[in-house]
Write a protein that holds these residues in place. Structure first.
Motif, PDB file in Angstrom:
ATOM      1  N   TYR A   1       0.837  -1.196   0.000  1.00  0.00           N
ATOM      2  CA  TYR A   1       0.000   0.000   0.000  1.00  0.00           C
ATOM      3  C   TYR A   1       0.874   1.248   0.000  1.00  0.00           C
ATOM      4  O   TYR A   1       1.930   1.280   0.610  1.00  0.00           O
ATOM      5  N   GLY A   2       0.363   2.280  -0.680  1.00  0.00           N
ATOM      6  CA  GLY A   2       1.025   3.580  -0.690  1.00  0.00           C
ATOM      7  C   GLY A   2       0.509   4.442   0.446  1.00  0.00           C
ATOM      8  O   GLY A   2      -0.106   3.952   1.400  1.00  0.00           O
ATOM      9  N   ALA A   3       0.728   5.725   0.323  1.00  0.00           N
ATOM     10  CA  ALA A   3       0.329   6.678   1.354  1.00  0.00           C
ATOM     11  C   ALA A   3      -1.196   6.790   1.427  1.00  0.00           C
ATOM     12  O   ALA A   3      -1.889   6.693   0.418  1.00  0.00           O
ATOM     13  N   TYR A   4      -1.676   6.983   2.616  1.00  0.00           N
ATOM     14  CA  TYR A   4      -3.099   7.204   2.866  1.00  0.00           C
ATOM     15  C   TYR A   4      -3.439   8.637   2.477  1.00  0.00           C
ATOM     16  O   TYR A   4      -2.721   9.563   2.831  1.00  0.00           O
ATOM     17  N   LYS A   5      -4.536   8.800   1.737  1.00  0.00           N
ATOM     18  CA  LYS A   5      -4.992  10.136   1.364  1.00  0.00           C
ATOM     19  C   LYS A   5      -6.310  10.398   2.062  1.00  0.00           C
ATOM     20  O   LYS A   5      -7.201   9.542   2.081  1.00  0.00           O
ATOM     21  N   GLU A   6      -6.446  11.569   2.642  1.00  0.00           N
ATOM     22  CA  GLU A   6      -7.633  11.945   3.412  1.00  0.00           C
ATOM     23  C   GLU A   6      -8.905  11.678   2.602  1.00  0.00           C
ATOM     24  O   GLU A   6      -9.028  12.092   1.458  1.00  0.00           O
TER      25      GLU A   6
ATOM     26  N   THR B   1     -10.007   8.837   1.447  1.00  0.00           N
ATOM     27  CA  THR B   1      -9.959   7.665   0.576  1.00  0.00           C
ATOM     28  C   THR B   1      -9.153   6.560   1.254  1.00  0.00           C
ATOM     29  O   THR B   1      -8.476   6.783   2.250  1.00  0.00           O
ATOM     30  N   MET B   2      -9.222   5.405   0.670  1.00  0.00           N
ATOM     31  CA  MET B   2      -8.405   4.279   1.147  1.00  0.00           C
ATOM     32  C   MET B   2      -6.976   4.461   0.630  1.00  0.00           C
ATOM     33  O   MET B   2      -6.753   5.177  -0.343  1.00  0.00           O
ATOM     34  N   ALA B   3      -6.045   3.808   1.252  1.00  0.00           N
ATOM     35  CA  ALA B   3      -4.663   3.839   0.768  1.00  0.00           C
ATOM     36  C   ALA B   3      -4.611   3.148  -0.595  1.00  0.00           C
ATOM     37  O   ALA B   3      -5.314   2.163  -0.837  1.00  0.00           O
TER      38      ALA B   3
END
Length: 157
Positions: A113-118, A120-122
């Motif tokens: 998984y990449g970075a979590y974005k506010e 949304t899911m990672a």
């Protein structure tokens, strides 16, 4: 006076019962747990189940690991970090330690998984499985360090 003596005796009994514990982690024979720590490094020759090769290894933030132990499936997510700063994260990432029961395990798959974005899911960067047998042993009170190659874009070739 008799009541006070019973209270003191009960307090001493309670104290001695609580100070004796069966959960003594000092004796390795009695502790059935150990730890695994993954070392993710670049590889450029494997085929992936889904997704593309990572553009950069340092894009990875978390790995969901699929394991088999005694015929049972285990899934666990672990955070990833670099021990060599920003430049080091392009060549190797380290997972946090995972506490497991002693015994033999096999890695059967993973999701990066990449970075979590506010809101949304990672982002899922890669879904894969090891191209060779990735078995490891967990021993009592010991950290097992295990390498795991991850498909990444080869730069400079």
């Amino acid at each position: 006076m008799k009541c006070l003596m019973w209270m003191i005796l009960a307090s001493i009994s309670l104290f001695t019962m609580n100070s004796c514990s069966d959960e003594d982690e000092g004796n390795p024979a009695e502790n059935p747990y150990g730890y695994i720590q993954l070392k993710l490094y670049k590889q450029t020759s494997r085929a992936l189940m889904e997704g593309d090769a990572l553009n950069r290894l340092d894009e990875a933030r978390k790995i969901e690991l699929s394991l088999i132990h005694k015929g049972k499936s285990i899934k666990q997510s672990l955070n990833l970090y670099s021990t060599g700063g920003v430049e080091g994260s392009e060549f190797m990432l380290t997972s946090e330690n995972l506490k497991l029961a002693t015994g033999e395990y096999q890695i059967v798959g993973y999701v990066i998984y990449g970075a979590y974005k506010e809101g949304t899911m990672a982002e899922i960067l890669q879904v894969g499985s090891p191209d060779e047998n990735r078995s490891f042993s967990i021993t009592s009170n010991h950290i097992t360090v295990h390498p795991l190659p991850i498909e990444c874009v080869a730069y400079g070739s």
